[in-house]
Design an enzyme around this catalytic site. Structure first.
Site, PDB file in Angstrom:
ATOM      1  N   CYS A 209     -24.217 -28.253  10.739  1.00 48.63           N
ATOM      2  CA  CYS A 209     -23.358 -27.448  11.389  1.00 48.63           C
ATOM      3  C   CYS A 209     -23.769 -27.096  12.691  1.00 48.63           C
ATOM      4  O   CYS A 209     -23.213 -26.571  13.622  1.00 48.63           O
ATOM      5  CB  CYS A 209     -23.206 -25.831  10.745  1.00 48.63           C
ATOM      6  SG  CYS A 209     -24.704 -25.046  10.932  1.00 48.63           S
ATOM      7  N   CYS A 228     -31.255 -23.161   7.797  1.00 47.07           N
ATOM      8  CA  CYS A 228     -30.328 -23.020   8.786  1.00 47.07           C
ATOM      9  C   CYS A 228     -29.690 -21.717   8.790  1.00 47.07           C
ATOM     10  O   CYS A 228     -29.118 -21.366   7.474  1.00 47.07           O
ATOM     11  CB  CYS A 228     -29.254 -23.905   9.051  1.00 47.07           C
ATOM     12  SG  CYS A 228     -27.875 -23.837  10.052  1.00 47.07           S
ATOM     13  N   CYS A 231     -25.179 -22.341   8.190  1.00 44.02           N
ATOM     14  CA  CYS A 231     -24.609 -22.911   6.930  1.00 44.02           C
ATOM     15  C   CYS A 231     -25.658 -22.739   5.735  1.00 44.02           C
ATOM     16  O   CYS A 231     -24.935 -22.943   4.541  1.00 44.02           O
ATOM     17  CB  CYS A 231     -24.102 -24.447   7.120  1.00 44.02           C
ATOM     18  SG  CYS A 231     -25.468 -25.429   7.098  1.00 44.02           S
ATOM     19  N   ASP A 356     -39.428 -48.960  28.278  1.00 44.91           N
ATOM     20  CA  ASP A 356     -39.175 -47.479  29.042  1.00 44.91           C
ATOM     21  C   ASP A 356     -40.443 -46.577  28.777  1.00 44.91           C
ATOM     22  O   ASP A 356     -40.642 -46.214  27.492  1.00 44.91           O
ATOM     23  CB  ASP A 356     -37.773 -46.858  28.742  1.00 44.91           C
ATOM     24  CG  ASP A 356     -37.639 -45.576  29.451  1.00 44.91           C
ATOM     25  OD1 ASP A 356     -38.396 -44.977  30.062  1.00 44.91           O
ATOM     26  OD2 ASP A 356     -36.675 -44.899  29.107  1.00 44.91           O
TER      27      ASP A 356
END
Length: 447
Positions: A209, A228, A231, A356
């Site tokens: 979510c 979380c 959810c 990089d």
């Protein structure tokens, strides 16, 4: 017959390379793979095959699993040097098989590069897949962590009956839509009171979510006992775990897995995860606790993974660093030192390192201002990028010893005032500096 002659040719080539003192970890396999892309089908394997994948810790975990099984009296084939692409794995199997492709062993344990998991196990059997963690690493090769996850999930679809041993503290590994049997491991106890992840942490948002994760505790980066609030997604139930942190020092750790107290000669929380993973899978293989404990406690560091090398009267510990999460763990471990020490920072930007190097700005070098750090040696292909980053972190340039050549760097280290020095090096910098030290007699075995 074609595969028969390919195996014969590669065996002769491997023997020739050995005679002239070359390791040839990937070259024989590359030639074989170029000759027949379907050659993995030729191998006849009747023993369990274990694969280890994840951003950090593959080599140490694979070596630990290998050592436990060997100490239990098993005949094990393993790519201990870390040649983890399809070419390296192919070289290993050809070396250990008969001309008809039969591979004789009790177990095969393989460290596998995440991108090559679908390639290797499209035609090769797999009994157990171990998944460690997901961190941003070599973005020019892998992209974000979700790209790495998708590669592993692609590989899992090819082996729907394989058992998955998963890091339960890794939020990307919960509630996987797979048919495989699942076993989770992780920390059951906090390391400290921290419940907030760093601003540069990976996987900060719920994969279902997109709500920011909350934590009962954080181990490092985004790993920990997550949940979380949006959810209800949360960390799965752990079958194996760290039940007690007895001691953490700059050189070692002592922990309890269940009722088993284990001393680990490799420092850092990430090495506790590696040991716990090896413990979990070998428990699944019904290896006795006493054998696991003895093996983990005698596990030696090698090939740049906290490997200790004596350079005259200096004790140098080489630590491979290749992404912000692993680098921060290395620095956190160094910061446990109560006595003065010196550090060397070797930064390369070859293909195997990632071209990089902007990721060094996500590393918390600022923490080094809180320790008794004396000489700061800087070297590698991107010497001055690293020097600028360290200066920006607040480290005084008066401490800097900048040497691009390994011979000059080594002479400076030998003349330094500290007996203890940590060498933090990216992959090819570690490889190349070890080759230099080997040429000077400081390392006996290059591989």
């Amino acid at each position: 017959m074609k595969n028969f002659f390919i195996i014969l040719i590669i065996k002769i080539l491997s023997f020739g390379l050995k005679i002239i003192g070359k390791h040839g970890g990937n070259l024989p396999g590359k030639i074989a793979y170029d000759m027949n892309k379907e050659i993995f089908k030729y191998f006849k394997i009747n023993c369990p095959v274990i694969a280890v994948v994840g951003t950090n810790g593959k080599t140490m975990t694979n070596n630990a699993i290998n050592n436990i099984l060997v100490n239990d009296g098993k005949n094990v084939i393993s790519n201990l040097e870390g040649n983890n692409m399809e070419t390296g794995i192919l070289s290993l199997l050809i070396k250990r098989c008969t001309l008809t492709g039969k591979v004789k062993a009790d177990y095969i344990t393989l460290e596998v590069d995440e991108s090559y998991l679908p390639v290797v196990f499209k035609d090769l059997k797999l009994d157990t897949l171990v998944v460690l963690d997901f961190f941003r690493d070599q973005l020019d090769r892998y992209g974000e962590v979700y790209t790495t996850l998708s590669k592993i999930l692609e590989g899992i679809t090819l082996v729907p009956t394989s058992k998955l041993i998963l890091n339960g503290d890794e939020s990307l590994l919960g509630k996987l839509d797979v048919k495989n049997p699942l076993v989770f491991y992780g920390f059951k106890t906090p390391i400290n009171e921290n419940k907030t992840i760093d601003v540069n942490a990976d996987s900060k948002f719920c994969k279902f979510c997109k709500t920011p994760y909350s934590y009962n505790f954080v181990t490092y980066n985004h790993l920990g006992d997550y949940y979380c609030t949006g959810c209800g997604y949360k960390r799965p139930t752990l079958k194996y775990g760290v039940d007690e942190i007895v001691e953490l020092t700059a050189e070692s750790s002592t922990v309890k897995f269940g009722d088993t107290k284990i001393f680990l000669g490799q420092s850092g929380v990430y090495n506790i995860y590696n040991a716990l993973c090896a413990y979990s899978i070998t428990k699944e293989l019904n290896i006795d606790d006493s054998c696991i404990k003895k093996s983990l406690e005698s596990q030696s560091s090698s090939f740049g993974r906290q490997e200790i090398i004596n350079i005259d009267d200096k004790e140098a510990k080489i630590i491979l660093v290749k992404n912000p999460a692993g680098y921060n763990q290395a620095l956190d471990t160094l910061c446990l030192n109560k006595e003065p020490f010196s550090c060397a920072f070797l930064l390369n930007d070859n293909y195997a390192d990632g071209r990089d190097v902007s990721w060094i700005w996500d590393v918390n070098f600022e923490n080094l201002n809180n320790v008794k750090l004396d000489e700061v040696y800087v070297s590698g292909l991107r010497t001055f990028d690293m020097a600028v980053r360290l200066k920006t972190a607040g480290i005084s340039p008066s401490k800097f010893v900048i040497e691009e050549e390994y011979e000059n760097l080594t002479n400076q280290i030998k003349n330094g005032k500290n007996k203890k020095i940590y060498i933090l090096a990216t992959y090819t910098a570690m490889i190349n500096y070890r080759k230099y030290l080997h040429s000077k007699g400081y390392i006996k075995n290059l591989w």
